[in-house]
Design a protein around this motif. Structure first.
Motif, PDB file in Angstrom:
ATOM      1  N   UNK A  23       5.190  68.236  10.638  1.00  0.00           N
ATOM      2  CA  UNK A  23       5.205  66.779  10.491  1.00  0.00           C
ATOM      3  C   UNK A  23       4.787  66.090  11.782  1.00  0.00           C
ATOM      4  N   UNK A  24       5.170  66.651  12.907  1.00  0.00           N
ATOM      5  CA  UNK A  24       4.750  66.087  14.195  1.00  0.00           C
ATOM      6  C   UNK A  24       3.230  66.147  14.319  1.00  0.00           C
ATOM      7  N   UNK A  25       2.632  67.240  13.838  1.00  0.00           N
ATOM      8  CA  UNK A  25       1.171  67.365  13.872  1.00  0.00           C
ATOM      9  C   UNK A  25       0.515  66.275  13.027  1.00  0.00           C
ATOM     10  N   UNK A  26       0.962  66.117  11.789  1.00  0.00           N
ATOM     11  CA  UNK A  26       0.339  65.126  10.915  1.00  0.00           C
ATOM     12  C   UNK A  26       0.624  63.702  11.385  1.00  0.00           C
ATOM     13  N   UNK A  27       1.777  63.476  11.953  1.00  0.00           N
ATOM     14  CA  UNK A  27       2.079  62.160  12.509  1.00  0.00           C
ATOM     15  C   UNK A  27       1.064  61.813  13.594  1.00  0.00           C
ATOM     16  N   UNK A  28       0.742  62.792  14.418  1.00  0.00           N
ATOM     17  CA  UNK A  28      -0.239  62.580  15.478  1.00  0.00           C
ATOM     18  C   UNK A  28      -1.624  62.312  14.907  1.00  0.00           C
ATOM     19  N   UNK A  29      -1.965  62.989  13.798  1.00  0.00           N
ATOM     20  CA  UNK A  29      -3.248  62.752  13.140  1.00  0.00           C
ATOM     21  C   UNK A  29      -3.368  61.298  12.687  1.00  0.00           C
ATOM     22  N   UNK A  30      -2.274  60.750  12.144  1.00  0.00           N
ATOM     23  CA  UNK A  30      -2.283  59.370  11.654  1.00  0.00           C
ATOM     24  C   UNK A  30      -2.249  58.366  12.806  1.00  0.00           C
ATOM     25  N   UNK A  31      -1.589  58.710  13.891  1.00  0.00           N
ATOM     26  CA  UNK A  31      -1.556  57.829  15.055  1.00  0.00           C
ATOM     27  C   UNK A  31      -2.945  57.703  15.669  1.00  0.00           C
ATOM     28  N   UNK A  32      -3.654  58.819  15.752  1.00  0.00           N
ATOM     29  CA  UNK A  32      -4.994  58.824  16.343  1.00  0.00           C
ATOM     30  C   UNK A  32      -6.015  58.119  15.465  1.00  0.00           C
ATOM     31  N   UNK A  33      -5.771  58.084  14.163  1.00  0.00           N
ATOM     32  CA  UNK A  33      -6.711  57.466  13.232  1.00  0.00           C
ATOM     33  C   UNK A  33      -5.916  56.709  12.173  1.00  0.00           C
ATOM     34  N   UNK A  34      -5.598  55.474  12.457  1.00  0.00           N
ATOM     35  CA  UNK A  34      -4.730  54.687  11.576  1.00  0.00           C
ATOM     36  C   UNK A  34      -5.359  54.401  10.217  1.00  0.00           C
ATOM     37  N   UNK A  35      -6.699  54.506  10.114  1.00  0.00           N
ATOM     38  CA  UNK A  35      -7.360  54.249   8.829  1.00  0.00           C
ATOM     39  C   UNK A  35      -6.993  55.304   7.787  1.00  0.00           C
ATOM     40  N   UNK A  36      -6.490  56.446   8.238  1.00  0.00           N
ATOM     41  CA  UNK A  36      -6.102  57.505   7.307  1.00  0.00           C
ATOM     42  C   UNK A  36      -4.945  57.070   6.410  1.00  0.00           C
ATOM     43  N   UNK A  37      -4.128  56.142   6.883  1.00  0.00           N
ATOM     44  CA  UNK A  37      -2.978  55.680   6.106  1.00  0.00           C
ATOM     45  C   UNK A  37      -3.386  55.099   4.761  1.00  0.00           C
ATOM     46  N   UNK A  38      -4.598  54.539   4.683  1.00  0.00           N
ATOM     47  CA  UNK A  38      -5.062  53.935   3.442  1.00  0.00           C
ATOM     48  C   UNK A  38      -5.558  54.975   2.442  1.00  0.00           C
ATOM     49  N   UNK A  39      -5.888  56.166   2.928  1.00  0.00           N
ATOM     50  CA  UNK A  39      -6.519  57.176   2.081  1.00  0.00           C
ATOM     51  C   UNK A  39      -5.652  58.392   1.799  1.00  0.00           C
ATOM     52  N   UNK A  40      -4.720  58.658   2.702  1.00  0.00           N
ATOM     53  CA  UNK A  40      -3.991  59.927   2.666  1.00  0.00           C
ATOM     54  C   UNK A  40      -2.492  59.693   2.713  1.00  0.00           C
ATOM     55  N   UNK A  41      -1.753  60.494   1.953  1.00  0.00           N
ATOM     56  CA  UNK A  41      -0.297  60.485   2.032  1.00  0.00           C
ATOM     57  C   UNK A  41       0.194  61.904   2.314  1.00  0.00           C
ATOM     58  N   UNK A  42       1.357  61.996   2.900  1.00  0.00           N
ATOM     59  CA  UNK A  42       1.998  63.279   3.165  1.00  0.00           C
ATOM     60  C   UNK A  42       3.291  63.315   2.363  1.00  0.00           C
ATOM     61  N   UNK A  43       3.476  64.386   1.601  1.00  0.00           N
ATOM     62  CA  UNK A  43       4.655  64.516   0.762  1.00  0.00           C
ATOM     63  C   UNK A  43       5.316  65.872   1.016  1.00  0.00           C
ATOM     64  N   UNK A  44       6.586  65.847   1.393  1.00  0.00           N
ATOM     65  CA  UNK A  44       7.356  67.061   1.651  1.00  0.00           C
ATOM     66  C   UNK A  44       8.310  67.294   0.487  1.00  0.00           C
ATOM     67  N   UNK A  45       8.414  68.552   0.041  1.00  0.00           N
ATOM     68  CA  UNK A  45       9.397  68.918  -0.978  1.00  0.00           C
ATOM     69  C   UNK A  45      10.290  70.009  -0.403  1.00  0.00           C
ATOM     70  N   UNK A  46      11.532  69.647  -0.134  1.00  0.00           N
ATOM     71  CA  UNK A  46      12.503  70.602   0.390  1.00  0.00           C
ATOM     72  C   UNK A  46      13.159  71.325  -0.781  1.00  0.00           C
ATOM     73  N   UNK A  47      13.083  72.645  -0.770  1.00  0.00           N
ATOM     74  CA  UNK A  47      13.514  73.454  -1.915  1.00  0.00           C
ATOM     75  C   UNK A  47      15.004  73.786  -1.850  1.00  0.00           C
ATOM     76  N   UNK A  48      15.830  72.721  -1.720  1.00  0.00           N
ATOM     77  CA  UNK A  48      17.293  72.883  -1.663  1.00  0.00           C
ATOM     78  C   UNK A  48      17.701  73.772  -0.491  1.00  0.00           C
ATOM     79  N   UNK A  49      17.168  73.463   0.681  1.00  0.00           N
ATOM     80  CA  UNK A  49      17.479  74.255   1.878  1.00  0.00           C
ATOM     81  C   UNK A  49      18.964  74.210   2.199  1.00  0.00           C
ATOM     82  N   UNK A  50      19.449  75.312   2.767  1.00  0.00           N
ATOM     83  CA  UNK A  50      20.852  75.374   3.181  1.00  0.00           C
ATOM     84  C   UNK A  50      21.010  75.157   4.680  1.00  0.00           C
ATOM     85  N   UNK A  51      19.893  74.998   5.402  1.00  0.00           N
ATOM     86  CA  UNK A  51      19.978  74.665   6.825  1.00  0.00           C
ATOM     87  C   UNK A  51      19.982  73.136   6.955  1.00  0.00           C
TER      88      UNK A  51
END
Length: 302
Positions: A23-51
Motif C-alpha cells: 500500500x505504501x508503494x501504491x500510495x507513492x504512485x498516486x502522490x507522484x501522479x495525482x491524475x491517476x486518482x481519476x482512472x484507478x482505484x485500489x481495493x484490498x480484501x483481507x481474508x479474515x486475517x488473525x493478525x
C-alpha cells in the motif's frame, strides 16, 4: 466506489508487513501522479486475517483515501478472495496484485498509457525479472496474434501466465468463464490469462516491471506445486482448443513443458503414479535427454 478504468485488487491474509509495504508503494504512485486518482482505484480484501491486518487497514484508511478495503467475514481461500475482488471491482480492467511482489515505480502510469494508446487491449502482460533475468524475451508490444503470443510466453516460462501480478484483464472477459470447472481452482489465474488472450489484441511489455520472489507464494510446497503442474496446468492446456487455440500449437506447448519439467514429473510419480503415467504420451527423446540437465539445475537452485 465510483467507476474507474482500472481496479488494482490486493488479496491478503495474515501478511500485515507485506500489505503495509504494498500500500505504501501504491500510495507513492498516486502522490507522484495525482491524475491517476481519476482512472484507478485500489481495493484490498483481507481474508479474515488473525493478525493485526484489519486494524492496520482501518487506521491506514483514516490517513489515506487512495484505497478502499473489505474484511471478509470468513477465509474464502486465495482464489475465493480473488473472485470476491473481481465481483467487487466496478472498473473495466482488473489487476490482481500479490501483496509481496516488488513492483517498479511508474508501473501504474505505464499500464494506463498502454490502455489509452493501444485501443484498450484485452490483456496486458507485464514482463518481469526472475533470478535477475527478463522472463519473456520474444516479440513484445501490441500482438494481434494473441493466442500464438500466449503459447510463446508459456513455452518460455510456464509460470508467466499464472503470475497474477504480471497479468491485467478486462473484468467482463473473466466473468464469461465463471462457470468453467477450473475457475475457482488454485491455477485459475492461468485459465484467466489463456482465455483473455482469445478475445482480441493483447499487449506484452518489453521492459520489466516487477521482480518475482521465487518460492514466495503461500502455497509453494513441493506437493502442492507438483499437483498444480500436472493435475491442473495440463488439463487447462488440454482444454485450450475449445477456446480456439490451434491443437498442434497446444501439443507443442505441452511437450515443451515436459521437456523443461521432466525432473518435476519424475518426482510427481511418487505422489500420484496413475495420473502421472498417462502424461508420458507427451514425452519425446529430447525430454529424456534433458532429464539429467534438469536434475542438476534443480539441485543447484535448491
Amino acid at each position: 466506489m465510483s467507476e474507474k478504468k482500472l481496479t488494482i485488487c490486493l488479496p491478503t491474509y495474515n501478511r500485515y508487513k507485506f500489505i503495509k509495504n504494498q500500500l505504501a508503494f501504491f500510495n507513492n504512485e498516486f502522490i507522484k501522479n495525482t491524475s491517476l486518482n481519476e482512472r484507478v482505484e485500489v481495493l484490498v480484501a483481507d481474508n479474515a486475517s488473525s493478525d493485526n491486518t484489519a486494524e492496520f487497514l482501518t487506521q491506514y484508511k483514516k490517513e489515506n483515501n487512495f484505497f478502499n478495503y473489505v474484511i471478509n467475514p470468513k477465509n474464502l481461500g486465495l482464489v475465493g478472495n480473488i473472485v470476491n475482488l473481481l465481483n467487487l471491482a466496478k472498473s473495466e480492467y482488473v489487476w490482481f496484485v500479490s501483496d509481496d511482489d516488488e513492483l517498479n515505480p511508474g508501473v501504474v502510469q505505464r499500464v494506463v498509457e498502454i490502455m489509452d494508446n493501444h485501443n484498450n487491449p484485452e490483456f496486458i502482460f507485464l514482463n518481469f525479472l526472475v533470478f535477475g533475468k527478463k522472463n519473456f524475451t520474444g516479440k513484445c508490444g501490441l500482438r494481434e496474434d494473441s493466442k500464438q503470443a500466449a503459447m510463446e510466453v508459456y513455452r518460455e516460462d510456464y509460470g508467466s501466465l499464472i503470475l497474477m501480478t504480471a497479468c491485467i484483464h478486462k473484468k467482463n472477459n473473466l466473468l464469461e468463464i465463471k462457470d468453467n470447472v477450473m475457475f475457482n481452482s488454485l491455477s485459475a489465474p492461468l485459465l484467466y490469462s489463456f482465455y483473455s488472450c482469445t478475445k482480441g489484441s493483447i499487449y506484452l511489455t518489453n521492459e520489466s516491471w516487477l521482480n518475482y520472489r521465487h518460492g514466495g507464494a503461500s502455497y509453494a510446497s513441493f506437493k502442492t506445486v507438483s499437483k498444480l503442474k500436472f493435475e491442473e496446468f495440463i488439463p487447462i492446456l488440454e482444454s485450450l482448443p475449445t477456446f480456439g487455440y490451434d491443437k498442434k500449437e497446444v501439443r507443442k506447448t505441452i511437450k515443451t513443458f515436459f521437456k523443461k519439467q521432466s525432473h518435476a514429473h519424475f518426482l510427481y510419480n511418487f505422489i500420484n503414479f496413475p495420473k502421472s503415467f498417462r502424461l508420458y504420451k507427451y514425452y519425446t527423446l529430447k525430454t529424456v535427454f534433458k532429464f539429467p540437465v534438469n536434475i542438476l539445475s534443480y539441485l543447484r537452485k535448491g
